[in-house]
Design a protein around this motif. Structure first.
Motif, PDB file in Angstrom:
ATOM      1  N   ASN A 145      45.637  33.459  78.177  1.00 52.95           N
ATOM      2  CA  ASN A 145      44.591  34.127  77.394  1.00 52.95           C
ATOM      3  C   ASN A 145      43.964  35.289  78.152  1.00 52.95           C
ATOM      4  OD1 ASN A 145      44.812  32.609  75.071  1.00 52.95           O
ATOM      5  ND2 ASN A 145      43.297  31.087  75.706  1.00 52.95           N
ATOM      6  N   ASN A 146      43.598  35.037  79.430  1.00 52.03           N
ATOM      7  CA  ASN A 146      42.934  36.136  80.150  1.00 52.03           C
ATOM      8  C   ASN A 146      43.908  37.260  80.485  1.00 52.03           C
ATOM      9  OD1 ASN A 146      44.160  35.515  82.698  1.00 52.03           O
ATOM     10  ND2 ASN A 146      42.465  34.195  83.280  1.00 52.03           N
ATOM     11  N   LEU A 147      45.186  36.946  80.688  1.00 52.94           N
ATOM     12  CA  LEU A 147      46.177  37.998  80.922  1.00 52.94           C
ATOM     13  C   LEU A 147      46.380  38.837  79.660  1.00 52.94           C
ATOM     14  CD1 LEU A 147      48.927  36.148  83.012  1.00 52.94           C
ATOM     15  CD2 LEU A 147      47.093  37.622  83.847  1.00 52.94           C
ATOM     16  N   THR A 148      46.428  38.163  78.525  1.00 60.61           N
ATOM     17  CA  THR A 148      46.577  38.882  77.257  1.00 60.61           C
ATOM     18  C   THR A 148      45.375  39.798  77.013  1.00 60.61           C
ATOM     19  OG1 THR A 148      47.830  37.009  76.351  1.00 60.61           O
ATOM     20  CG2 THR A 148      46.983  38.630  74.778  1.00 60.61           C
ATOM     21  N   GLY A 149      44.173  39.269  77.296  1.00 61.75           N
ATOM     22  CA  GLY A 149      42.968  40.078  77.149  1.00 61.75           C
ATOM     23  C   GLY A 149      42.962  41.274  78.083  1.00 61.75           C
ATOM     24  N   TYR A 150      43.444  41.064  79.307  1.00 57.15           N
ATOM     25  CA  TYR A 150      43.512  42.173  80.267  1.00 57.15           C
ATOM     26  C   TYR A 150      44.444  43.270  79.756  1.00 57.15           C
ATOM     27  CZ  TYR A 150      45.008  44.797  84.370  1.00 57.15           C
ATOM     28  OH  TYR A 150      45.331  45.798  85.231  1.00 57.15           O
ATOM     29  N   LEU A 151      45.627  42.884  79.272  1.00 57.59           N
ATOM     30  CA  LEU A 151      46.571  43.887  78.772  1.00 57.59           C
ATOM     31  C   LEU A 151      46.020  44.622  77.547  1.00 57.59           C
ATOM     32  CD1 LEU A 151      49.988  42.011  79.180  1.00 57.59           C
ATOM     33  CD2 LEU A 151      49.061  43.852  80.597  1.00 57.59           C
ATOM     34  N   ARG A 152      45.314  43.895  76.700  1.00 61.83           N
ATOM     35  CA  ARG A 152      44.714  44.542  75.526  1.00 61.83           C
ATOM     36  C   ARG A 152      43.626  45.526  75.936  1.00 61.83           C
ATOM     37  NH1 ARG A 152      44.562  39.231  71.496  1.00 61.83           N
ATOM     38  NH2 ARG A 152      46.780  39.318  70.926  1.00 61.83           N
ATOM     39  N   SER A 153      42.913  45.209  77.023  1.00 59.42           N
ATOM     40  CA  SER A 153      41.874  46.129  77.500  1.00 59.42           C
ATOM     41  C   SER A 153      42.472  47.439  77.998  1.00 59.42           C
ATOM     42  CB  SER A 153      41.056  45.479  78.623  1.00 59.42           C
ATOM     43  OG  SER A 153      41.796  45.416  79.839  1.00 59.42           O
ATOM     44  N   HIS A 156      47.414  47.740  75.482  1.00 57.90           N
ATOM     45  CA  HIS A 156      48.711  47.142  75.149  1.00 57.90           C
ATOM     46  C   HIS A 156      48.525  46.080  74.067  1.00 57.90           C
ATOM     47  CE1 HIS A 156      50.354  49.206  78.569  1.00 57.90           C
ATOM     48  NE2 HIS A 156      49.615  48.521  79.423  1.00 57.90           N
ATOM     49  N   LYS A 157      49.184  46.244  72.949  1.00 61.92           N
ATOM     50  CA  LYS A 157      49.092  45.266  71.868  1.00 61.92           C
ATOM     51  C   LYS A 157      50.215  44.249  72.013  1.00 61.92           C
ATOM     52  CE  LYS A 157      46.877  48.576  68.751  1.00 61.92           C
ATOM     53  NZ  LYS A 157      46.952  49.293  67.458  1.00 61.92           N
ATOM     54  N   VAL A 158      50.027  43.345  72.978  1.00 63.88           N
ATOM     55  CA  VAL A 158      51.051  42.354  73.302  1.00 63.88           C
ATOM     56  C   VAL A 158      50.520  40.971  72.945  1.00 63.88           C
ATOM     57  CG1 VAL A 158      52.491  41.397  75.125  1.00 63.88           C
ATOM     58  CG2 VAL A 158      51.839  43.807  75.191  1.00 63.88           C
ATOM     59  N   PRO A 159      51.236  40.195  72.121  1.00 60.18           N
ATOM     60  CA  PRO A 159      50.757  38.853  71.756  1.00 60.18           C
ATOM     61  C   PRO A 159      50.888  37.873  72.915  1.00 60.18           C
ATOM     62  CG  PRO A 159      52.908  39.279  70.768  1.00 60.18           C
ATOM     63  CD  PRO A 159      52.469  40.564  71.395  1.00 60.18           C
ATOM     64  N   LYS A 160      50.167  36.755  72.811  1.00 61.40           N
ATOM     65  CA  LYS A 160      50.174  35.745  73.877  1.00 61.40           C
ATOM     66  C   LYS A 160      51.575  35.205  74.143  1.00 61.40           C
ATOM     67  CE  LYS A 160      47.070  32.818  72.457  1.00 61.40           C
ATOM     68  NZ  LYS A 160      46.198  31.606  72.477  1.00 61.40           N
ATOM     69  N   THR A 162      54.367  36.678  73.941  1.00 62.95           N
ATOM     70  CA  THR A 162      55.137  37.648  74.722  1.00 62.95           C
ATOM     71  C   THR A 162      54.701  37.637  76.187  1.00 62.95           C
ATOM     72  OG1 THR A 162      55.427  39.048  72.774  1.00 62.95           O
ATOM     73  CG2 THR A 162      55.786  40.078  74.920  1.00 62.95           C
ATOM     74  N   VAL A 163      53.403  37.519  76.423  1.00 60.63           N
ATOM     75  CA  VAL A 163      52.903  37.419  77.802  1.00 60.63           C
ATOM     76  C   VAL A 163      53.481  36.177  78.468  1.00 60.63           C
ATOM     77  CG1 VAL A 163      50.851  37.153  79.247  1.00 60.63           C
ATOM     78  CG2 VAL A 163      50.798  38.703  77.279  1.00 60.63           C
ATOM     79  N   ALA A 164      53.536  35.070  77.746  1.00 60.00           N
ATOM     80  CA  ALA A 164      54.137  33.844  78.285  1.00 60.00           C
ATOM     81  C   ALA A 164      55.611  34.074  78.627  1.00 60.00           C
ATOM     82  CB  ALA A 164      53.985  32.699  77.289  1.00 60.00           C
ATOM     83  N   ASP A 165      56.316  34.838  77.784  1.00 54.44           N
ATOM     84  CA  ASP A 165      57.712  35.177  78.081  1.00 54.44           C
ATOM     85  C   ASP A 165      57.810  35.992  79.371  1.00 54.44           C
ATOM     86  OD1 ASP A 165      58.741  33.892  75.849  1.00 54.44           O
ATOM     87  OD2 ASP A 165      58.764  35.704  74.604  1.00 54.44           O
ATOM     88  N   TYR A 166      56.925  36.968  79.533  1.00 57.23           N
ATOM     89  CA  TYR A 166      56.941  37.791  80.738  1.00 57.23           C
ATOM     90  C   TYR A 166      56.817  36.915  81.984  1.00 57.23           C
ATOM     91  CZ  TYR A 166      55.976  41.916  77.760  1.00 57.23           C
ATOM     92  OH  TYR A 166      56.031  42.909  76.810  1.00 57.23           O
ATOM     93  N   LEU A 167      55.898  35.959  81.938  1.00 55.89           N
ATOM     94  CA  LEU A 167      55.682  35.073  83.091  1.00 55.89           C
ATOM     95  C   LEU A 167      56.932  34.259  83.394  1.00 55.89           C
ATOM     96  CD1 LEU A 167      52.090  33.903  82.133  1.00 55.89           C
ATOM     97  CD2 LEU A 167      52.672  35.234  84.172  1.00 55.89           C
ATOM     98  N   GLU A 168      57.598  33.797  82.361  1.00 54.26           N
ATOM     99  CA  GLU A 168      58.834  33.030  82.550  1.00 54.26           C
ATOM    100  C   GLU A 168      59.927  33.920  83.146  1.00 54.26           C
ATOM    101  OE1 GLU A 168      62.080  30.459  79.910  1.00 54.26           O
ATOM    102  OE2 GLU A 168      60.094  30.920  79.080  1.00 54.26           O
ATOM    103  N   TRP A 169      60.004  35.166  82.706  1.00 49.03           N
ATOM    104  CA  TRP A 169      61.009  36.087  83.236  1.00 49.03           C
ATOM    105  C   TRP A 169      60.734  36.418  84.703  1.00 49.03           C
ATOM    106  CZ3 TRP A 169      60.579  39.875  78.478  1.00 49.03           C
ATOM    107  CH2 TRP A 169      61.127  39.240  77.357  1.00 49.03           C
TER     108      TRP A 169
END
Length: 325
Positions: A145-153, A156-160, A162-169
């Motif tokens: 959640n906080n990573l998604t909020g940071y990217l939106r700030s 970047h319009k990235v859904p949660k 997708t952020v979870a996918d990035y972390l897995e990658w």
């Protein structure tokens, strides 16, 4: 990767008396995918940057008796070099500016080849900004959640998801690793804030945006990589009163070890914080010993419910299991 490599390797294995070594972690095929292709006919080995023992061997320093009185000063001096250079073989022995430049190139290569190109990422700037934030905050807590909020700030319009996918990658590429909170409930463990660590502490120092990198966080990252190399199952631990122990390591046969990383215990409040957290965790888990890894301090602290061994980082890195008691 070479086209049709699988049948070629399969034919070699059937017709020739030979050993074949296959490597992954590239833009085209990760190591775990190679293992999948060769299922039942291959052994998988994880390769990390140099451990401290491997670093000593590379430098021609006999690691077997590195703790002897005769070799201790040489070992401690080598640790200071390892602290600065990290474990990537190419940068060992280089001057500081060239070393930093090469480590920064590693960072960009991992991002663009192993992540952005490989996964055809539609928001490459979002991945880059996220990677920088995570490296800047190595050994710190995060939530999706906080990573998604940071990217939106940052726009970047990235859904949660997708952020979870990035972390897995990031983890698939052996770049950034997530450590979960220890909990009997997997659901709670996944929901709790997690910690992030990098594959190499010197890579953090070379690419972090701050002028001064938190040395305590670098030490914790170094302890993580030492543990992760041998023990994939390690977690963050929080006591019932909310105090934190950096690592609970799950060994074979159900054994557990507690490890705290702290640059120095000289300051009384720091000493009390670290020892109290470890003491509480020992009581809750029924353990009689715990370990605090420091930069240089070495002592044994007797407490009411057991023993806390304070070990310098160089000694812990030589043999983590022995240092954990």
């Amino acid at each position: 990767t070479a086209p049709d490599w699988e049948p070629f390797v399969d034919r070699l294995m059937r017709t020739e008396k030979c050993e074949i070594y296959l490597t992954g972690s590239s833009a085209h095929m990760l190591s775990k995918e190679i293992a999948t292709q060769m299922r039942g006919r291959a052994l998988s080995w994880e390769l990390f940057p140099f451990s401290f023992r491997e670093f000593l061997d590379y430098k021609g320093i006999e690691s077997e008796d590195a703790r002897s009185t005769k070799k201790r000063l040489l070992t401690q001096k080598a640790f200071e070099e390892y602290w600065e250079s990290g474990g990537f073989p190419e940068v060992v022995g280089l001057n500081r500016l060239l070393r930093i430049k090469i480590l920064q190139e590693y960072f960009y290569t991992i991002l663009f080849r192993d992540l952005i190109e490989r996964h055809d990422v539609s928001h490459p700037k979002a991945v880059t900004d996220l990677a920088y934030w995570l490296v800047d905050n190595a050994a710190a807590h995060y939530s999706v959640n906080n990573l998604t909020g940071y990217l939106r700030s940052l726009g970047h319009k990235v859904p949660k998801a997708t952020v979870a996918d990035y972390l897995e990658w990031f983890e698939d590429a052996y770049f950034l690793f997530t450590v979960r909170m220890f909990d009997a409930s997997l659901t709670r463990s996944n929901a709790n804030p997690k910690k992030i660590y990098c594959i190499d502490h010197a890579l953090v120092a070379a690419t972090a945006s701050g002028i001064l990198v938190n040395a305590g966080h670098l030490l914790e990252n170094l302890v993580f990589t030492a543990l992760r190399r041998y023990y994939p199952e390690n977690f963050n631990y929080k006591t019932k009163t909310g105090r934190e122990v950096d690592f609970i390591v799950l060994l074979r046969a159900g054994e557990r070890r507690l490890v705290q990383a702290c640059e120095s215990l000289v300051e009384p409040r720091t000493r009390k914080r670290e020892t109290t957290a470890l003491s509480e965790a020992m009581t809750e888990l029924g353990l009689k010993s715990g370990t605090i890894v420091t930069r240089i301090e070495d002592e044994v602290i007797e407490i009411e419910n057991g023993t806390i061994e304070v070990v310098p980082a160089w000694r812990f890195l030589l043999d983590p299991l022995e240092s954990m008691g």
